[in-house]
Design a protein around this motif. Structure first.
Motif, PDB file in Angstrom:
ATOM      1  N   ALA A  69       0.841  -1.202   0.000  1.00 38.33           N
ATOM      2  CA  ALA A  69       0.000   0.000   0.000  1.00 38.33           C
ATOM      3  C   ALA A  69       0.878   1.254   0.000  1.00 38.33           C
ATOM      4  O   ALA A  69       0.635   2.185  -0.760  1.00 38.33           O
ATOM      5  N   ALA A  70       1.896   1.253   0.830  1.00 35.45           N
ATOM      6  CA  ALA A  70       2.776   2.423   0.896  1.00 35.45           C
ATOM      7  C   ALA A  70       3.447   2.667  -0.449  1.00 35.45           C
ATOM      8  O   ALA A  70       3.650   3.809  -0.858  1.00 35.45           O
ATOM      9  N   ALA A  71       3.780   1.573  -1.154  1.00 38.06           N
ATOM     10  CA  ALA A  71       4.458   1.697  -2.444  1.00 38.06           C
ATOM     11  C   ALA A  71       3.515   2.169  -3.542  1.00 38.06           C
ATOM     12  O   ALA A  71       3.952   2.502  -4.635  1.00 38.06           O
ATOM     13  N   GLY A  72       2.215   2.172  -3.271  1.00 38.06           N
ATOM     14  CA  GLY A  72       1.276   2.664  -4.269  1.00 38.06           C
ATOM     15  C   GLY A  72       0.749   1.605  -5.222  1.00 38.06           C
ATOM     16  O   GLY A  72       0.390   1.934  -6.356  1.00 38.06           O
ATOM     17  N   VAL A  73       0.693   0.355  -4.782  1.00 37.07           N
ATOM     18  CA  VAL A  73       0.015  -0.664  -5.603  1.00 37.07           C
ATOM     19  C   VAL A  73      -1.486  -0.305  -5.582  1.00 37.07           C
ATOM     20  O   VAL A  73      -2.105  -0.278  -4.516  1.00 37.07           O
ATOM     21  N   GLY A  74      -2.025  -0.014  -6.744  1.00 32.73           N
ATOM     22  CA  GLY A  74      -3.332   0.635  -6.815  1.00 32.73           C
ATOM     23  C   GLY A  74      -4.514  -0.147  -6.282  1.00 32.73           C
ATOM     24  O   GLY A  74      -5.441   0.420  -5.716  1.00 32.73           O
ATOM     25  N   THR A  75      -4.504  -1.471  -6.473  1.00 30.15           N
ATOM     26  CA  THR A  75      -5.603  -2.290  -5.966  1.00 30.15           C
ATOM     27  C   THR A  75      -5.032  -3.422  -5.124  1.00 30.15           C
ATOM     28  O   THR A  75      -4.214  -4.212  -5.600  1.00 30.15           O
ATOM     29  N   LEU A  76      -5.475  -3.478  -3.871  1.00 30.93           N
ATOM     30  CA  LEU A  76      -5.068  -4.565  -2.979  1.00 30.93           C
ATOM     31  C   LEU A  76      -6.325  -5.324  -2.562  1.00 30.93           C
ATOM     32  O   LEU A  76      -7.207  -4.757  -1.914  1.00 30.93           O
ATOM     33  N   GLY A  77      -6.410  -6.576  -2.967  1.00 28.60           N
ATOM     34  CA  GLY A  77      -7.484  -7.431  -2.492  1.00 28.60           C
ATOM     35  C   GLY A  77      -7.005  -8.145  -1.238  1.00 28.60           C
ATOM     36  O   GLY A  77      -5.848  -8.549  -1.161  1.00 28.60           O
ATOM     37  N   ILE A  78      -7.889  -8.278  -0.253  1.00 28.28           N
ATOM     38  CA  ILE A  78      -7.510  -8.989   0.972  1.00 28.28           C
ATOM     39  C   ILE A  78      -8.619  -9.960   1.331  1.00 28.28           C
ATOM     40  O   ILE A  78      -9.780  -9.568   1.445  1.00 28.28           O
ATOM     41  N   ILE A  79      -8.235 -11.220   1.481  1.00 24.22           N
ATOM     42  CA  ILE A  79      -9.226 -12.210   1.883  1.00 24.22           C
ATOM     43  C   ILE A  79      -8.876 -12.744   3.263  1.00 24.22           C
ATOM     44  O   ILE A  79      -7.736 -13.129   3.518  1.00 24.22           O
ATOM     45  N   ASP A  80      -9.844 -12.693   4.163  1.00 28.13           N
ATOM     46  CA  ASP A  80      -9.651 -13.214   5.516  1.00 28.13           C
ATOM     47  C   ASP A  80     -11.027 -13.319   6.158  1.00 28.13           C
ATOM     48  O   ASP A  80     -11.837 -12.406   6.042  1.00 28.13           O
ATOM     49  N   MET A  81     -11.280 -14.431   6.834  1.00 26.34           N
ATOM     50  CA  MET A  81     -12.614 -14.616   7.414  1.00 26.34           C
ATOM     51  C   MET A  81     -12.623 -14.474   8.937  1.00 26.34           C
ATOM     52  O   MET A  81     -13.648 -14.684   9.574  1.00 26.34           O
ATOM     53  N   ASP A  82     -11.482 -14.094   9.506  1.00 28.69           N
ATOM     54  CA  ASP A  82     -11.397 -14.041  10.967  1.00 28.69           C
ATOM     55  C   ASP A  82     -11.689 -12.647  11.523  1.00 28.69           C
ATOM     56  O   ASP A  82     -11.759 -11.675  10.769  1.00 28.69           O
ATOM     57  N   VAL A  83     -11.813 -12.598  12.843  1.00 29.33           N
ATOM     58  CA  VAL A  83     -11.909 -11.308  13.531  1.00 29.33           C
ATOM     59  C   VAL A  83     -10.599 -11.067  14.266  1.00 29.33           C
ATOM     60  O   VAL A  83      -9.851 -11.998  14.568  1.00 29.33           O
ATOM     61  N   VAL A  84     -10.334  -9.783  14.540  1.00 26.24           N
ATOM     62  CA  VAL A  84      -9.105  -9.418  15.246  1.00 26.24           C
ATOM     63  C   VAL A  84      -9.182  -9.958  16.673  1.00 26.24           C
ATOM     64  O   VAL A  84     -10.177  -9.758  17.372  1.00 26.24           O
ATOM     65  N   ASP A  85      -8.110 -10.627  17.060  1.00 27.47           N
ATOM     66  CA  ASP A  85      -8.042 -11.210  18.395  1.00 27.47           C
ATOM     67  C   ASP A  85      -6.805 -10.614  19.081  1.00 27.47           C
ATOM     68  O   ASP A  85      -5.790 -10.373  18.437  1.00 27.47           O
ATOM     69  N   ALA A  86      -6.920 -10.376  20.393  1.00 30.70           N
ATOM     70  CA  ALA A  86      -5.794  -9.747  21.104  1.00 30.70           C
ATOM     71  C   ALA A  86      -4.511 -10.560  20.954  1.00 30.70           C
ATOM     72  O   ALA A  86      -3.406 -10.003  20.900  1.00 30.70           O
ATOM     73  N   SER A  87      -4.649 -11.881  20.841  1.00 34.37           N
ATOM     74  CA  SER A  87      -3.447 -12.716  20.719  1.00 34.37           C
ATOM     75  C   SER A  87      -2.803 -12.627  19.325  1.00 34.37           C
ATOM     76  O   SER A  87      -1.741 -13.186  19.099  1.00 34.37           O
ATOM     77  N   ASN A  88      -3.464 -11.915  18.383  1.00 31.17           N
ATOM     78  CA  ASN A  88      -2.885 -11.725  17.040  1.00 31.17           C
ATOM     79  C   ASN A  88      -1.889 -10.567  17.030  1.00 31.17           C
ATOM     80  O   ASN A  88      -1.029 -10.476  16.150  1.00 31.17           O
ATOM     81  N   LEU A  89      -2.047  -9.644  17.975  1.00 28.24           N
ATOM     82  CA  LEU A  89      -1.384  -8.344  17.826  1.00 28.24           C
ATOM     83  C   LEU A  89       0.128  -8.422  18.018  1.00 28.24           C
ATOM     84  O   LEU A  89       0.849  -7.494  17.654  1.00 28.24           O
ATOM     85  N   GLN A  90       0.607  -9.508  18.523  1.00 29.20           N
ATOM     86  CA  GLN A  90       2.055  -9.724  18.684  1.00 29.20           C
ATOM     87  C   GLN A  90       2.753  -9.760  17.322  1.00 29.20           C
ATOM     88  O   GLN A  90       3.931  -9.543  17.221  1.00 29.20           O
ATOM     89  N   ARG A  91       1.999  -9.989  16.248  1.00 26.09           N
ATOM     90  CA  ARG A  91       2.623 -10.079  14.911  1.00 26.09           C
ATOM     91  C   ARG A  91       1.772  -9.470  13.796  1.00 26.09           C
ATOM     92  O   ARG A  91       2.290  -9.148  12.735  1.00 26.09           O
ATOM     93  N   GLN A  92       0.470  -9.299  14.004  1.00 23.40           N
ATOM     94  CA  GLN A  92      -0.401  -8.852  12.910  1.00 23.40           C
ATOM     95  C   GLN A  92      -0.572  -7.332  12.976  1.00 23.40           C
ATOM     96  O   GLN A  92      -1.584  -6.821  13.452  1.00 23.40           O
ATOM     97  N   ILE A  93       0.437  -6.633  12.471  1.00 21.85           N
ATOM     98  CA  ILE A  93       0.563  -5.197  12.734  1.00 21.85           C
ATOM     99  C   ILE A  93      -0.403  -4.327  11.921  1.00 21.85           C
ATOM    100  O   ILE A  93      -0.371  -3.113  12.020  1.00 21.85           O
ATOM    101  N   LEU A  94      -1.268  -4.937  11.126  1.00 24.10           N
ATOM    102  CA  LEU A  94      -2.333  -4.158  10.476  1.00 24.10           C
ATOM    103  C   LEU A  94      -3.390  -3.742  11.493  1.00 24.10           C
ATOM    104  O   LEU A  94      -4.143  -2.806  11.272  1.00 24.10           O
ATOM    105  N   HIS A  95      -3.497  -4.492  12.580  1.00 25.41           N
ATOM    106  CA  HIS A  95      -4.596  -4.328  13.534  1.00 25.41           C
ATOM    107  C   HIS A  95      -4.104  -3.699  14.835  1.00 25.41           C
ATOM    108  O   HIS A  95      -2.902  -3.562  15.045  1.00 25.41           O
ATOM    109  N   ASN A  96      -5.056  -3.339  15.697  1.00 18.05           N
ATOM    110  CA  ASN A  96      -4.656  -2.777  16.986  1.00 18.05           C
ATOM    111  C   ASN A  96      -5.717  -3.075  18.052  1.00 18.05           C
ATOM    112  O   ASN A  96      -6.779  -3.639  17.757  1.00 18.05           O
ATOM    113  N   VAL A  97      -5.417  -2.677  19.260  1.00 18.47           N
ATOM    114  CA  VAL A  97      -6.244  -3.021  20.423  1.00 18.47           C
ATOM    115  C   VAL A  97      -7.691  -2.539  20.259  1.00 18.47           C
ATOM    116  O   VAL A  97      -8.636  -3.233  20.625  1.00 18.47           O
TER     117      VAL A  97
END
Ligand SMILES: [Zn+2]
Length: 390
Positions: A168-196
């Motif tokens: 995204a920062a580099a300017g790739v114009g279309t980013l598709g993202i597939i994921d069926m989960d919800v953000v969980d506090a135990s994800n935040l140790q590595r999944q830096i797209l999300h937050n508390v």
């Protein structure tokens, strides 16, 4: 002291002028058209494929952008005055096959000769991507290409997070993202797209918020579904490449087979405890995932990330390598990891690269492979077609 008229007369006496008709004939024989107008004039319309260097930058840029001093050059501006001075300057710099187009772009356009509105970056984009534009290997053409590119990320998790942020920062114009989960506090140790604040939110929605805030140029397309045999071909259709951040064998085999069918390259990444792997599977050009791993390892030797644990920085490194490979592929830069598997060991702090060959007997991409069947897989990765074959 010479007046403007004197200078122009002197320039015209030292150069060759051609009319628009002669210029158009030279367009057909491969002459370089050099547009020396200001950026705002150029943006509104130009002769197709013209090289654009504003008159004020001519001396400083021409040698790097047109190194061949014997190239046939037709210089033009709006009316034929600036191009006369530019042609004079080019002769002084040793360019020996230069003409100036009398009447300029104004006459060219009035006569109905071919022109188009060039695709250009906005002033804001020029500023945002300044450090890319400084790289001759990227430049404005490369940045425009990134903006027109479409990349699908499988997963908004450990690998998908850094990959999506950098793409995204580099300017790739279309980013598709597939994921069926919800953000969980135990994800935040590595999944830096999300937050508390987003714990409990759909991961794709959280990802979209982060990426859009980072770069409003990016169109984030979200798929809040489970990737399966029933939807994969529709979802991946139209993407230039796939960044695979999935963490289980059945999905990897499914992605492999669908990407072969659609001929979409896959940037593969995998992590386990302190080790990571990256490769690029280019359909029928290099090996595929089944060439590398014809069968999944026994379940006890291949626990998932959830079972085995992972140091949080590791997916950051591997996902960033995937983003780098993706950008290289989109821009045709350097040597992508096609036919090579890069292994990273965080404890040793070492990278090793192994050759991977296409397997002539590969059940998916080999010469004798039957038609590819897109099917659901169990943990043993045995296909279970939705409908039993008749
Ligand atoms: Zn294969």
């Amino acid at each position: 002291m010479a007046s403007f008229r004197d200078l122009l007369a002197q320039a015209k006496s030292q150069i060759t002028e051609v009319d628009t008709q002669t210029a158009e004939q030279r367009l057909g024989t491969g002459a370089v058209f050099l547009d020396v107008r200001e950026p705002d004039e150029y943006d509104q319309g130009a002769i197709p494929a013209a090289l654009h260097i504003p008159r004020g930058h001519l001396e400083s840029q021409i040698e790097s952008r047109l190194p061949d001093r014997h190239a046939e050059v037709v210089v033009y501006c709006a009316g034929g005055t600036r191009s006369a001075f530019a042609a004079q300057t080019l002769a002084q710099l040793g360019y020996d096959n230069v003409v100036s187009m009398a009447g300029g772009f104004g006459r060219w356009k009035d006569q109905g000769r071919p022109w188009s509105t060039p695709k250009v970056l906005s002033a804001e984009q020029r500023n945002r991507y300044q450090r890319h534009l400084l790289l001759p290997e990227v430049g404005e053409a490369g940045q425009l290409k990134l903006l027109e590119s479409k990349v699908l990320l499988l997963g908004a998790g450990g690998l998908g997070s850094p990959a999506a942020l950098y793409l995204a920062a580099a300017g790739v114009g279309t980013l598709g993202i597939i994921d069926m989960d919800v953000v969980d506090a135990s994800n935040l140790q590595r999944q830096i797209l999300h937050n508390v604040d987003r714990v409990g939110e759909r991961k794709v929605d959280s990802a979209k918020k982060t990426l859009t805030a980072l770069n409003p140029d990016v169109n984030v397309v979200t798929y809040d579904v489970r990737l399966g045999a029933d939807n994969i071909l529709d979802i991946i259709d139209g993407y230039d490449l796939i960044v695979d951040g999935t963490d289980n064998f059945p999905t990897r085999y499914l992605v492999n087979d669908a990407s072969l069918l659609k001929r979409i390259p896959v940037v593969y990444g995998a992590i386990f405890r302190f080790e990571g792997q990256v490769s690029v599977f280019a359909p029928y050009e290099g090996p595929c995932y089944r060439c590398l791993l014809p069968e999944p390892p026994p379940a006890e030797l291949a626990p998932s990330c959830a079972e085995a644990g992972v140091l949080g920085v590791l997916p950051g490194i591997v996902g960033s390598l995937q983003a780098m490979e993706a950008i290289k592929l989109l821009l045709g830069l350097g040597d992508p990891l096609i036919g090579r598997l890069m292994a990273y060991d965080a404890l040793e702090q070492s990278f090793r690269t192994f050759k991977v060959r296409r397997d002539p007997a590969c059940p998916a991409c080999g010469a004798d492979a039957g038609p590819i069947v897109i099917a659901e897989y169990d943990e043993l990765c045995m296909p279970h077609p939705k409908q039993p074959p008749s």
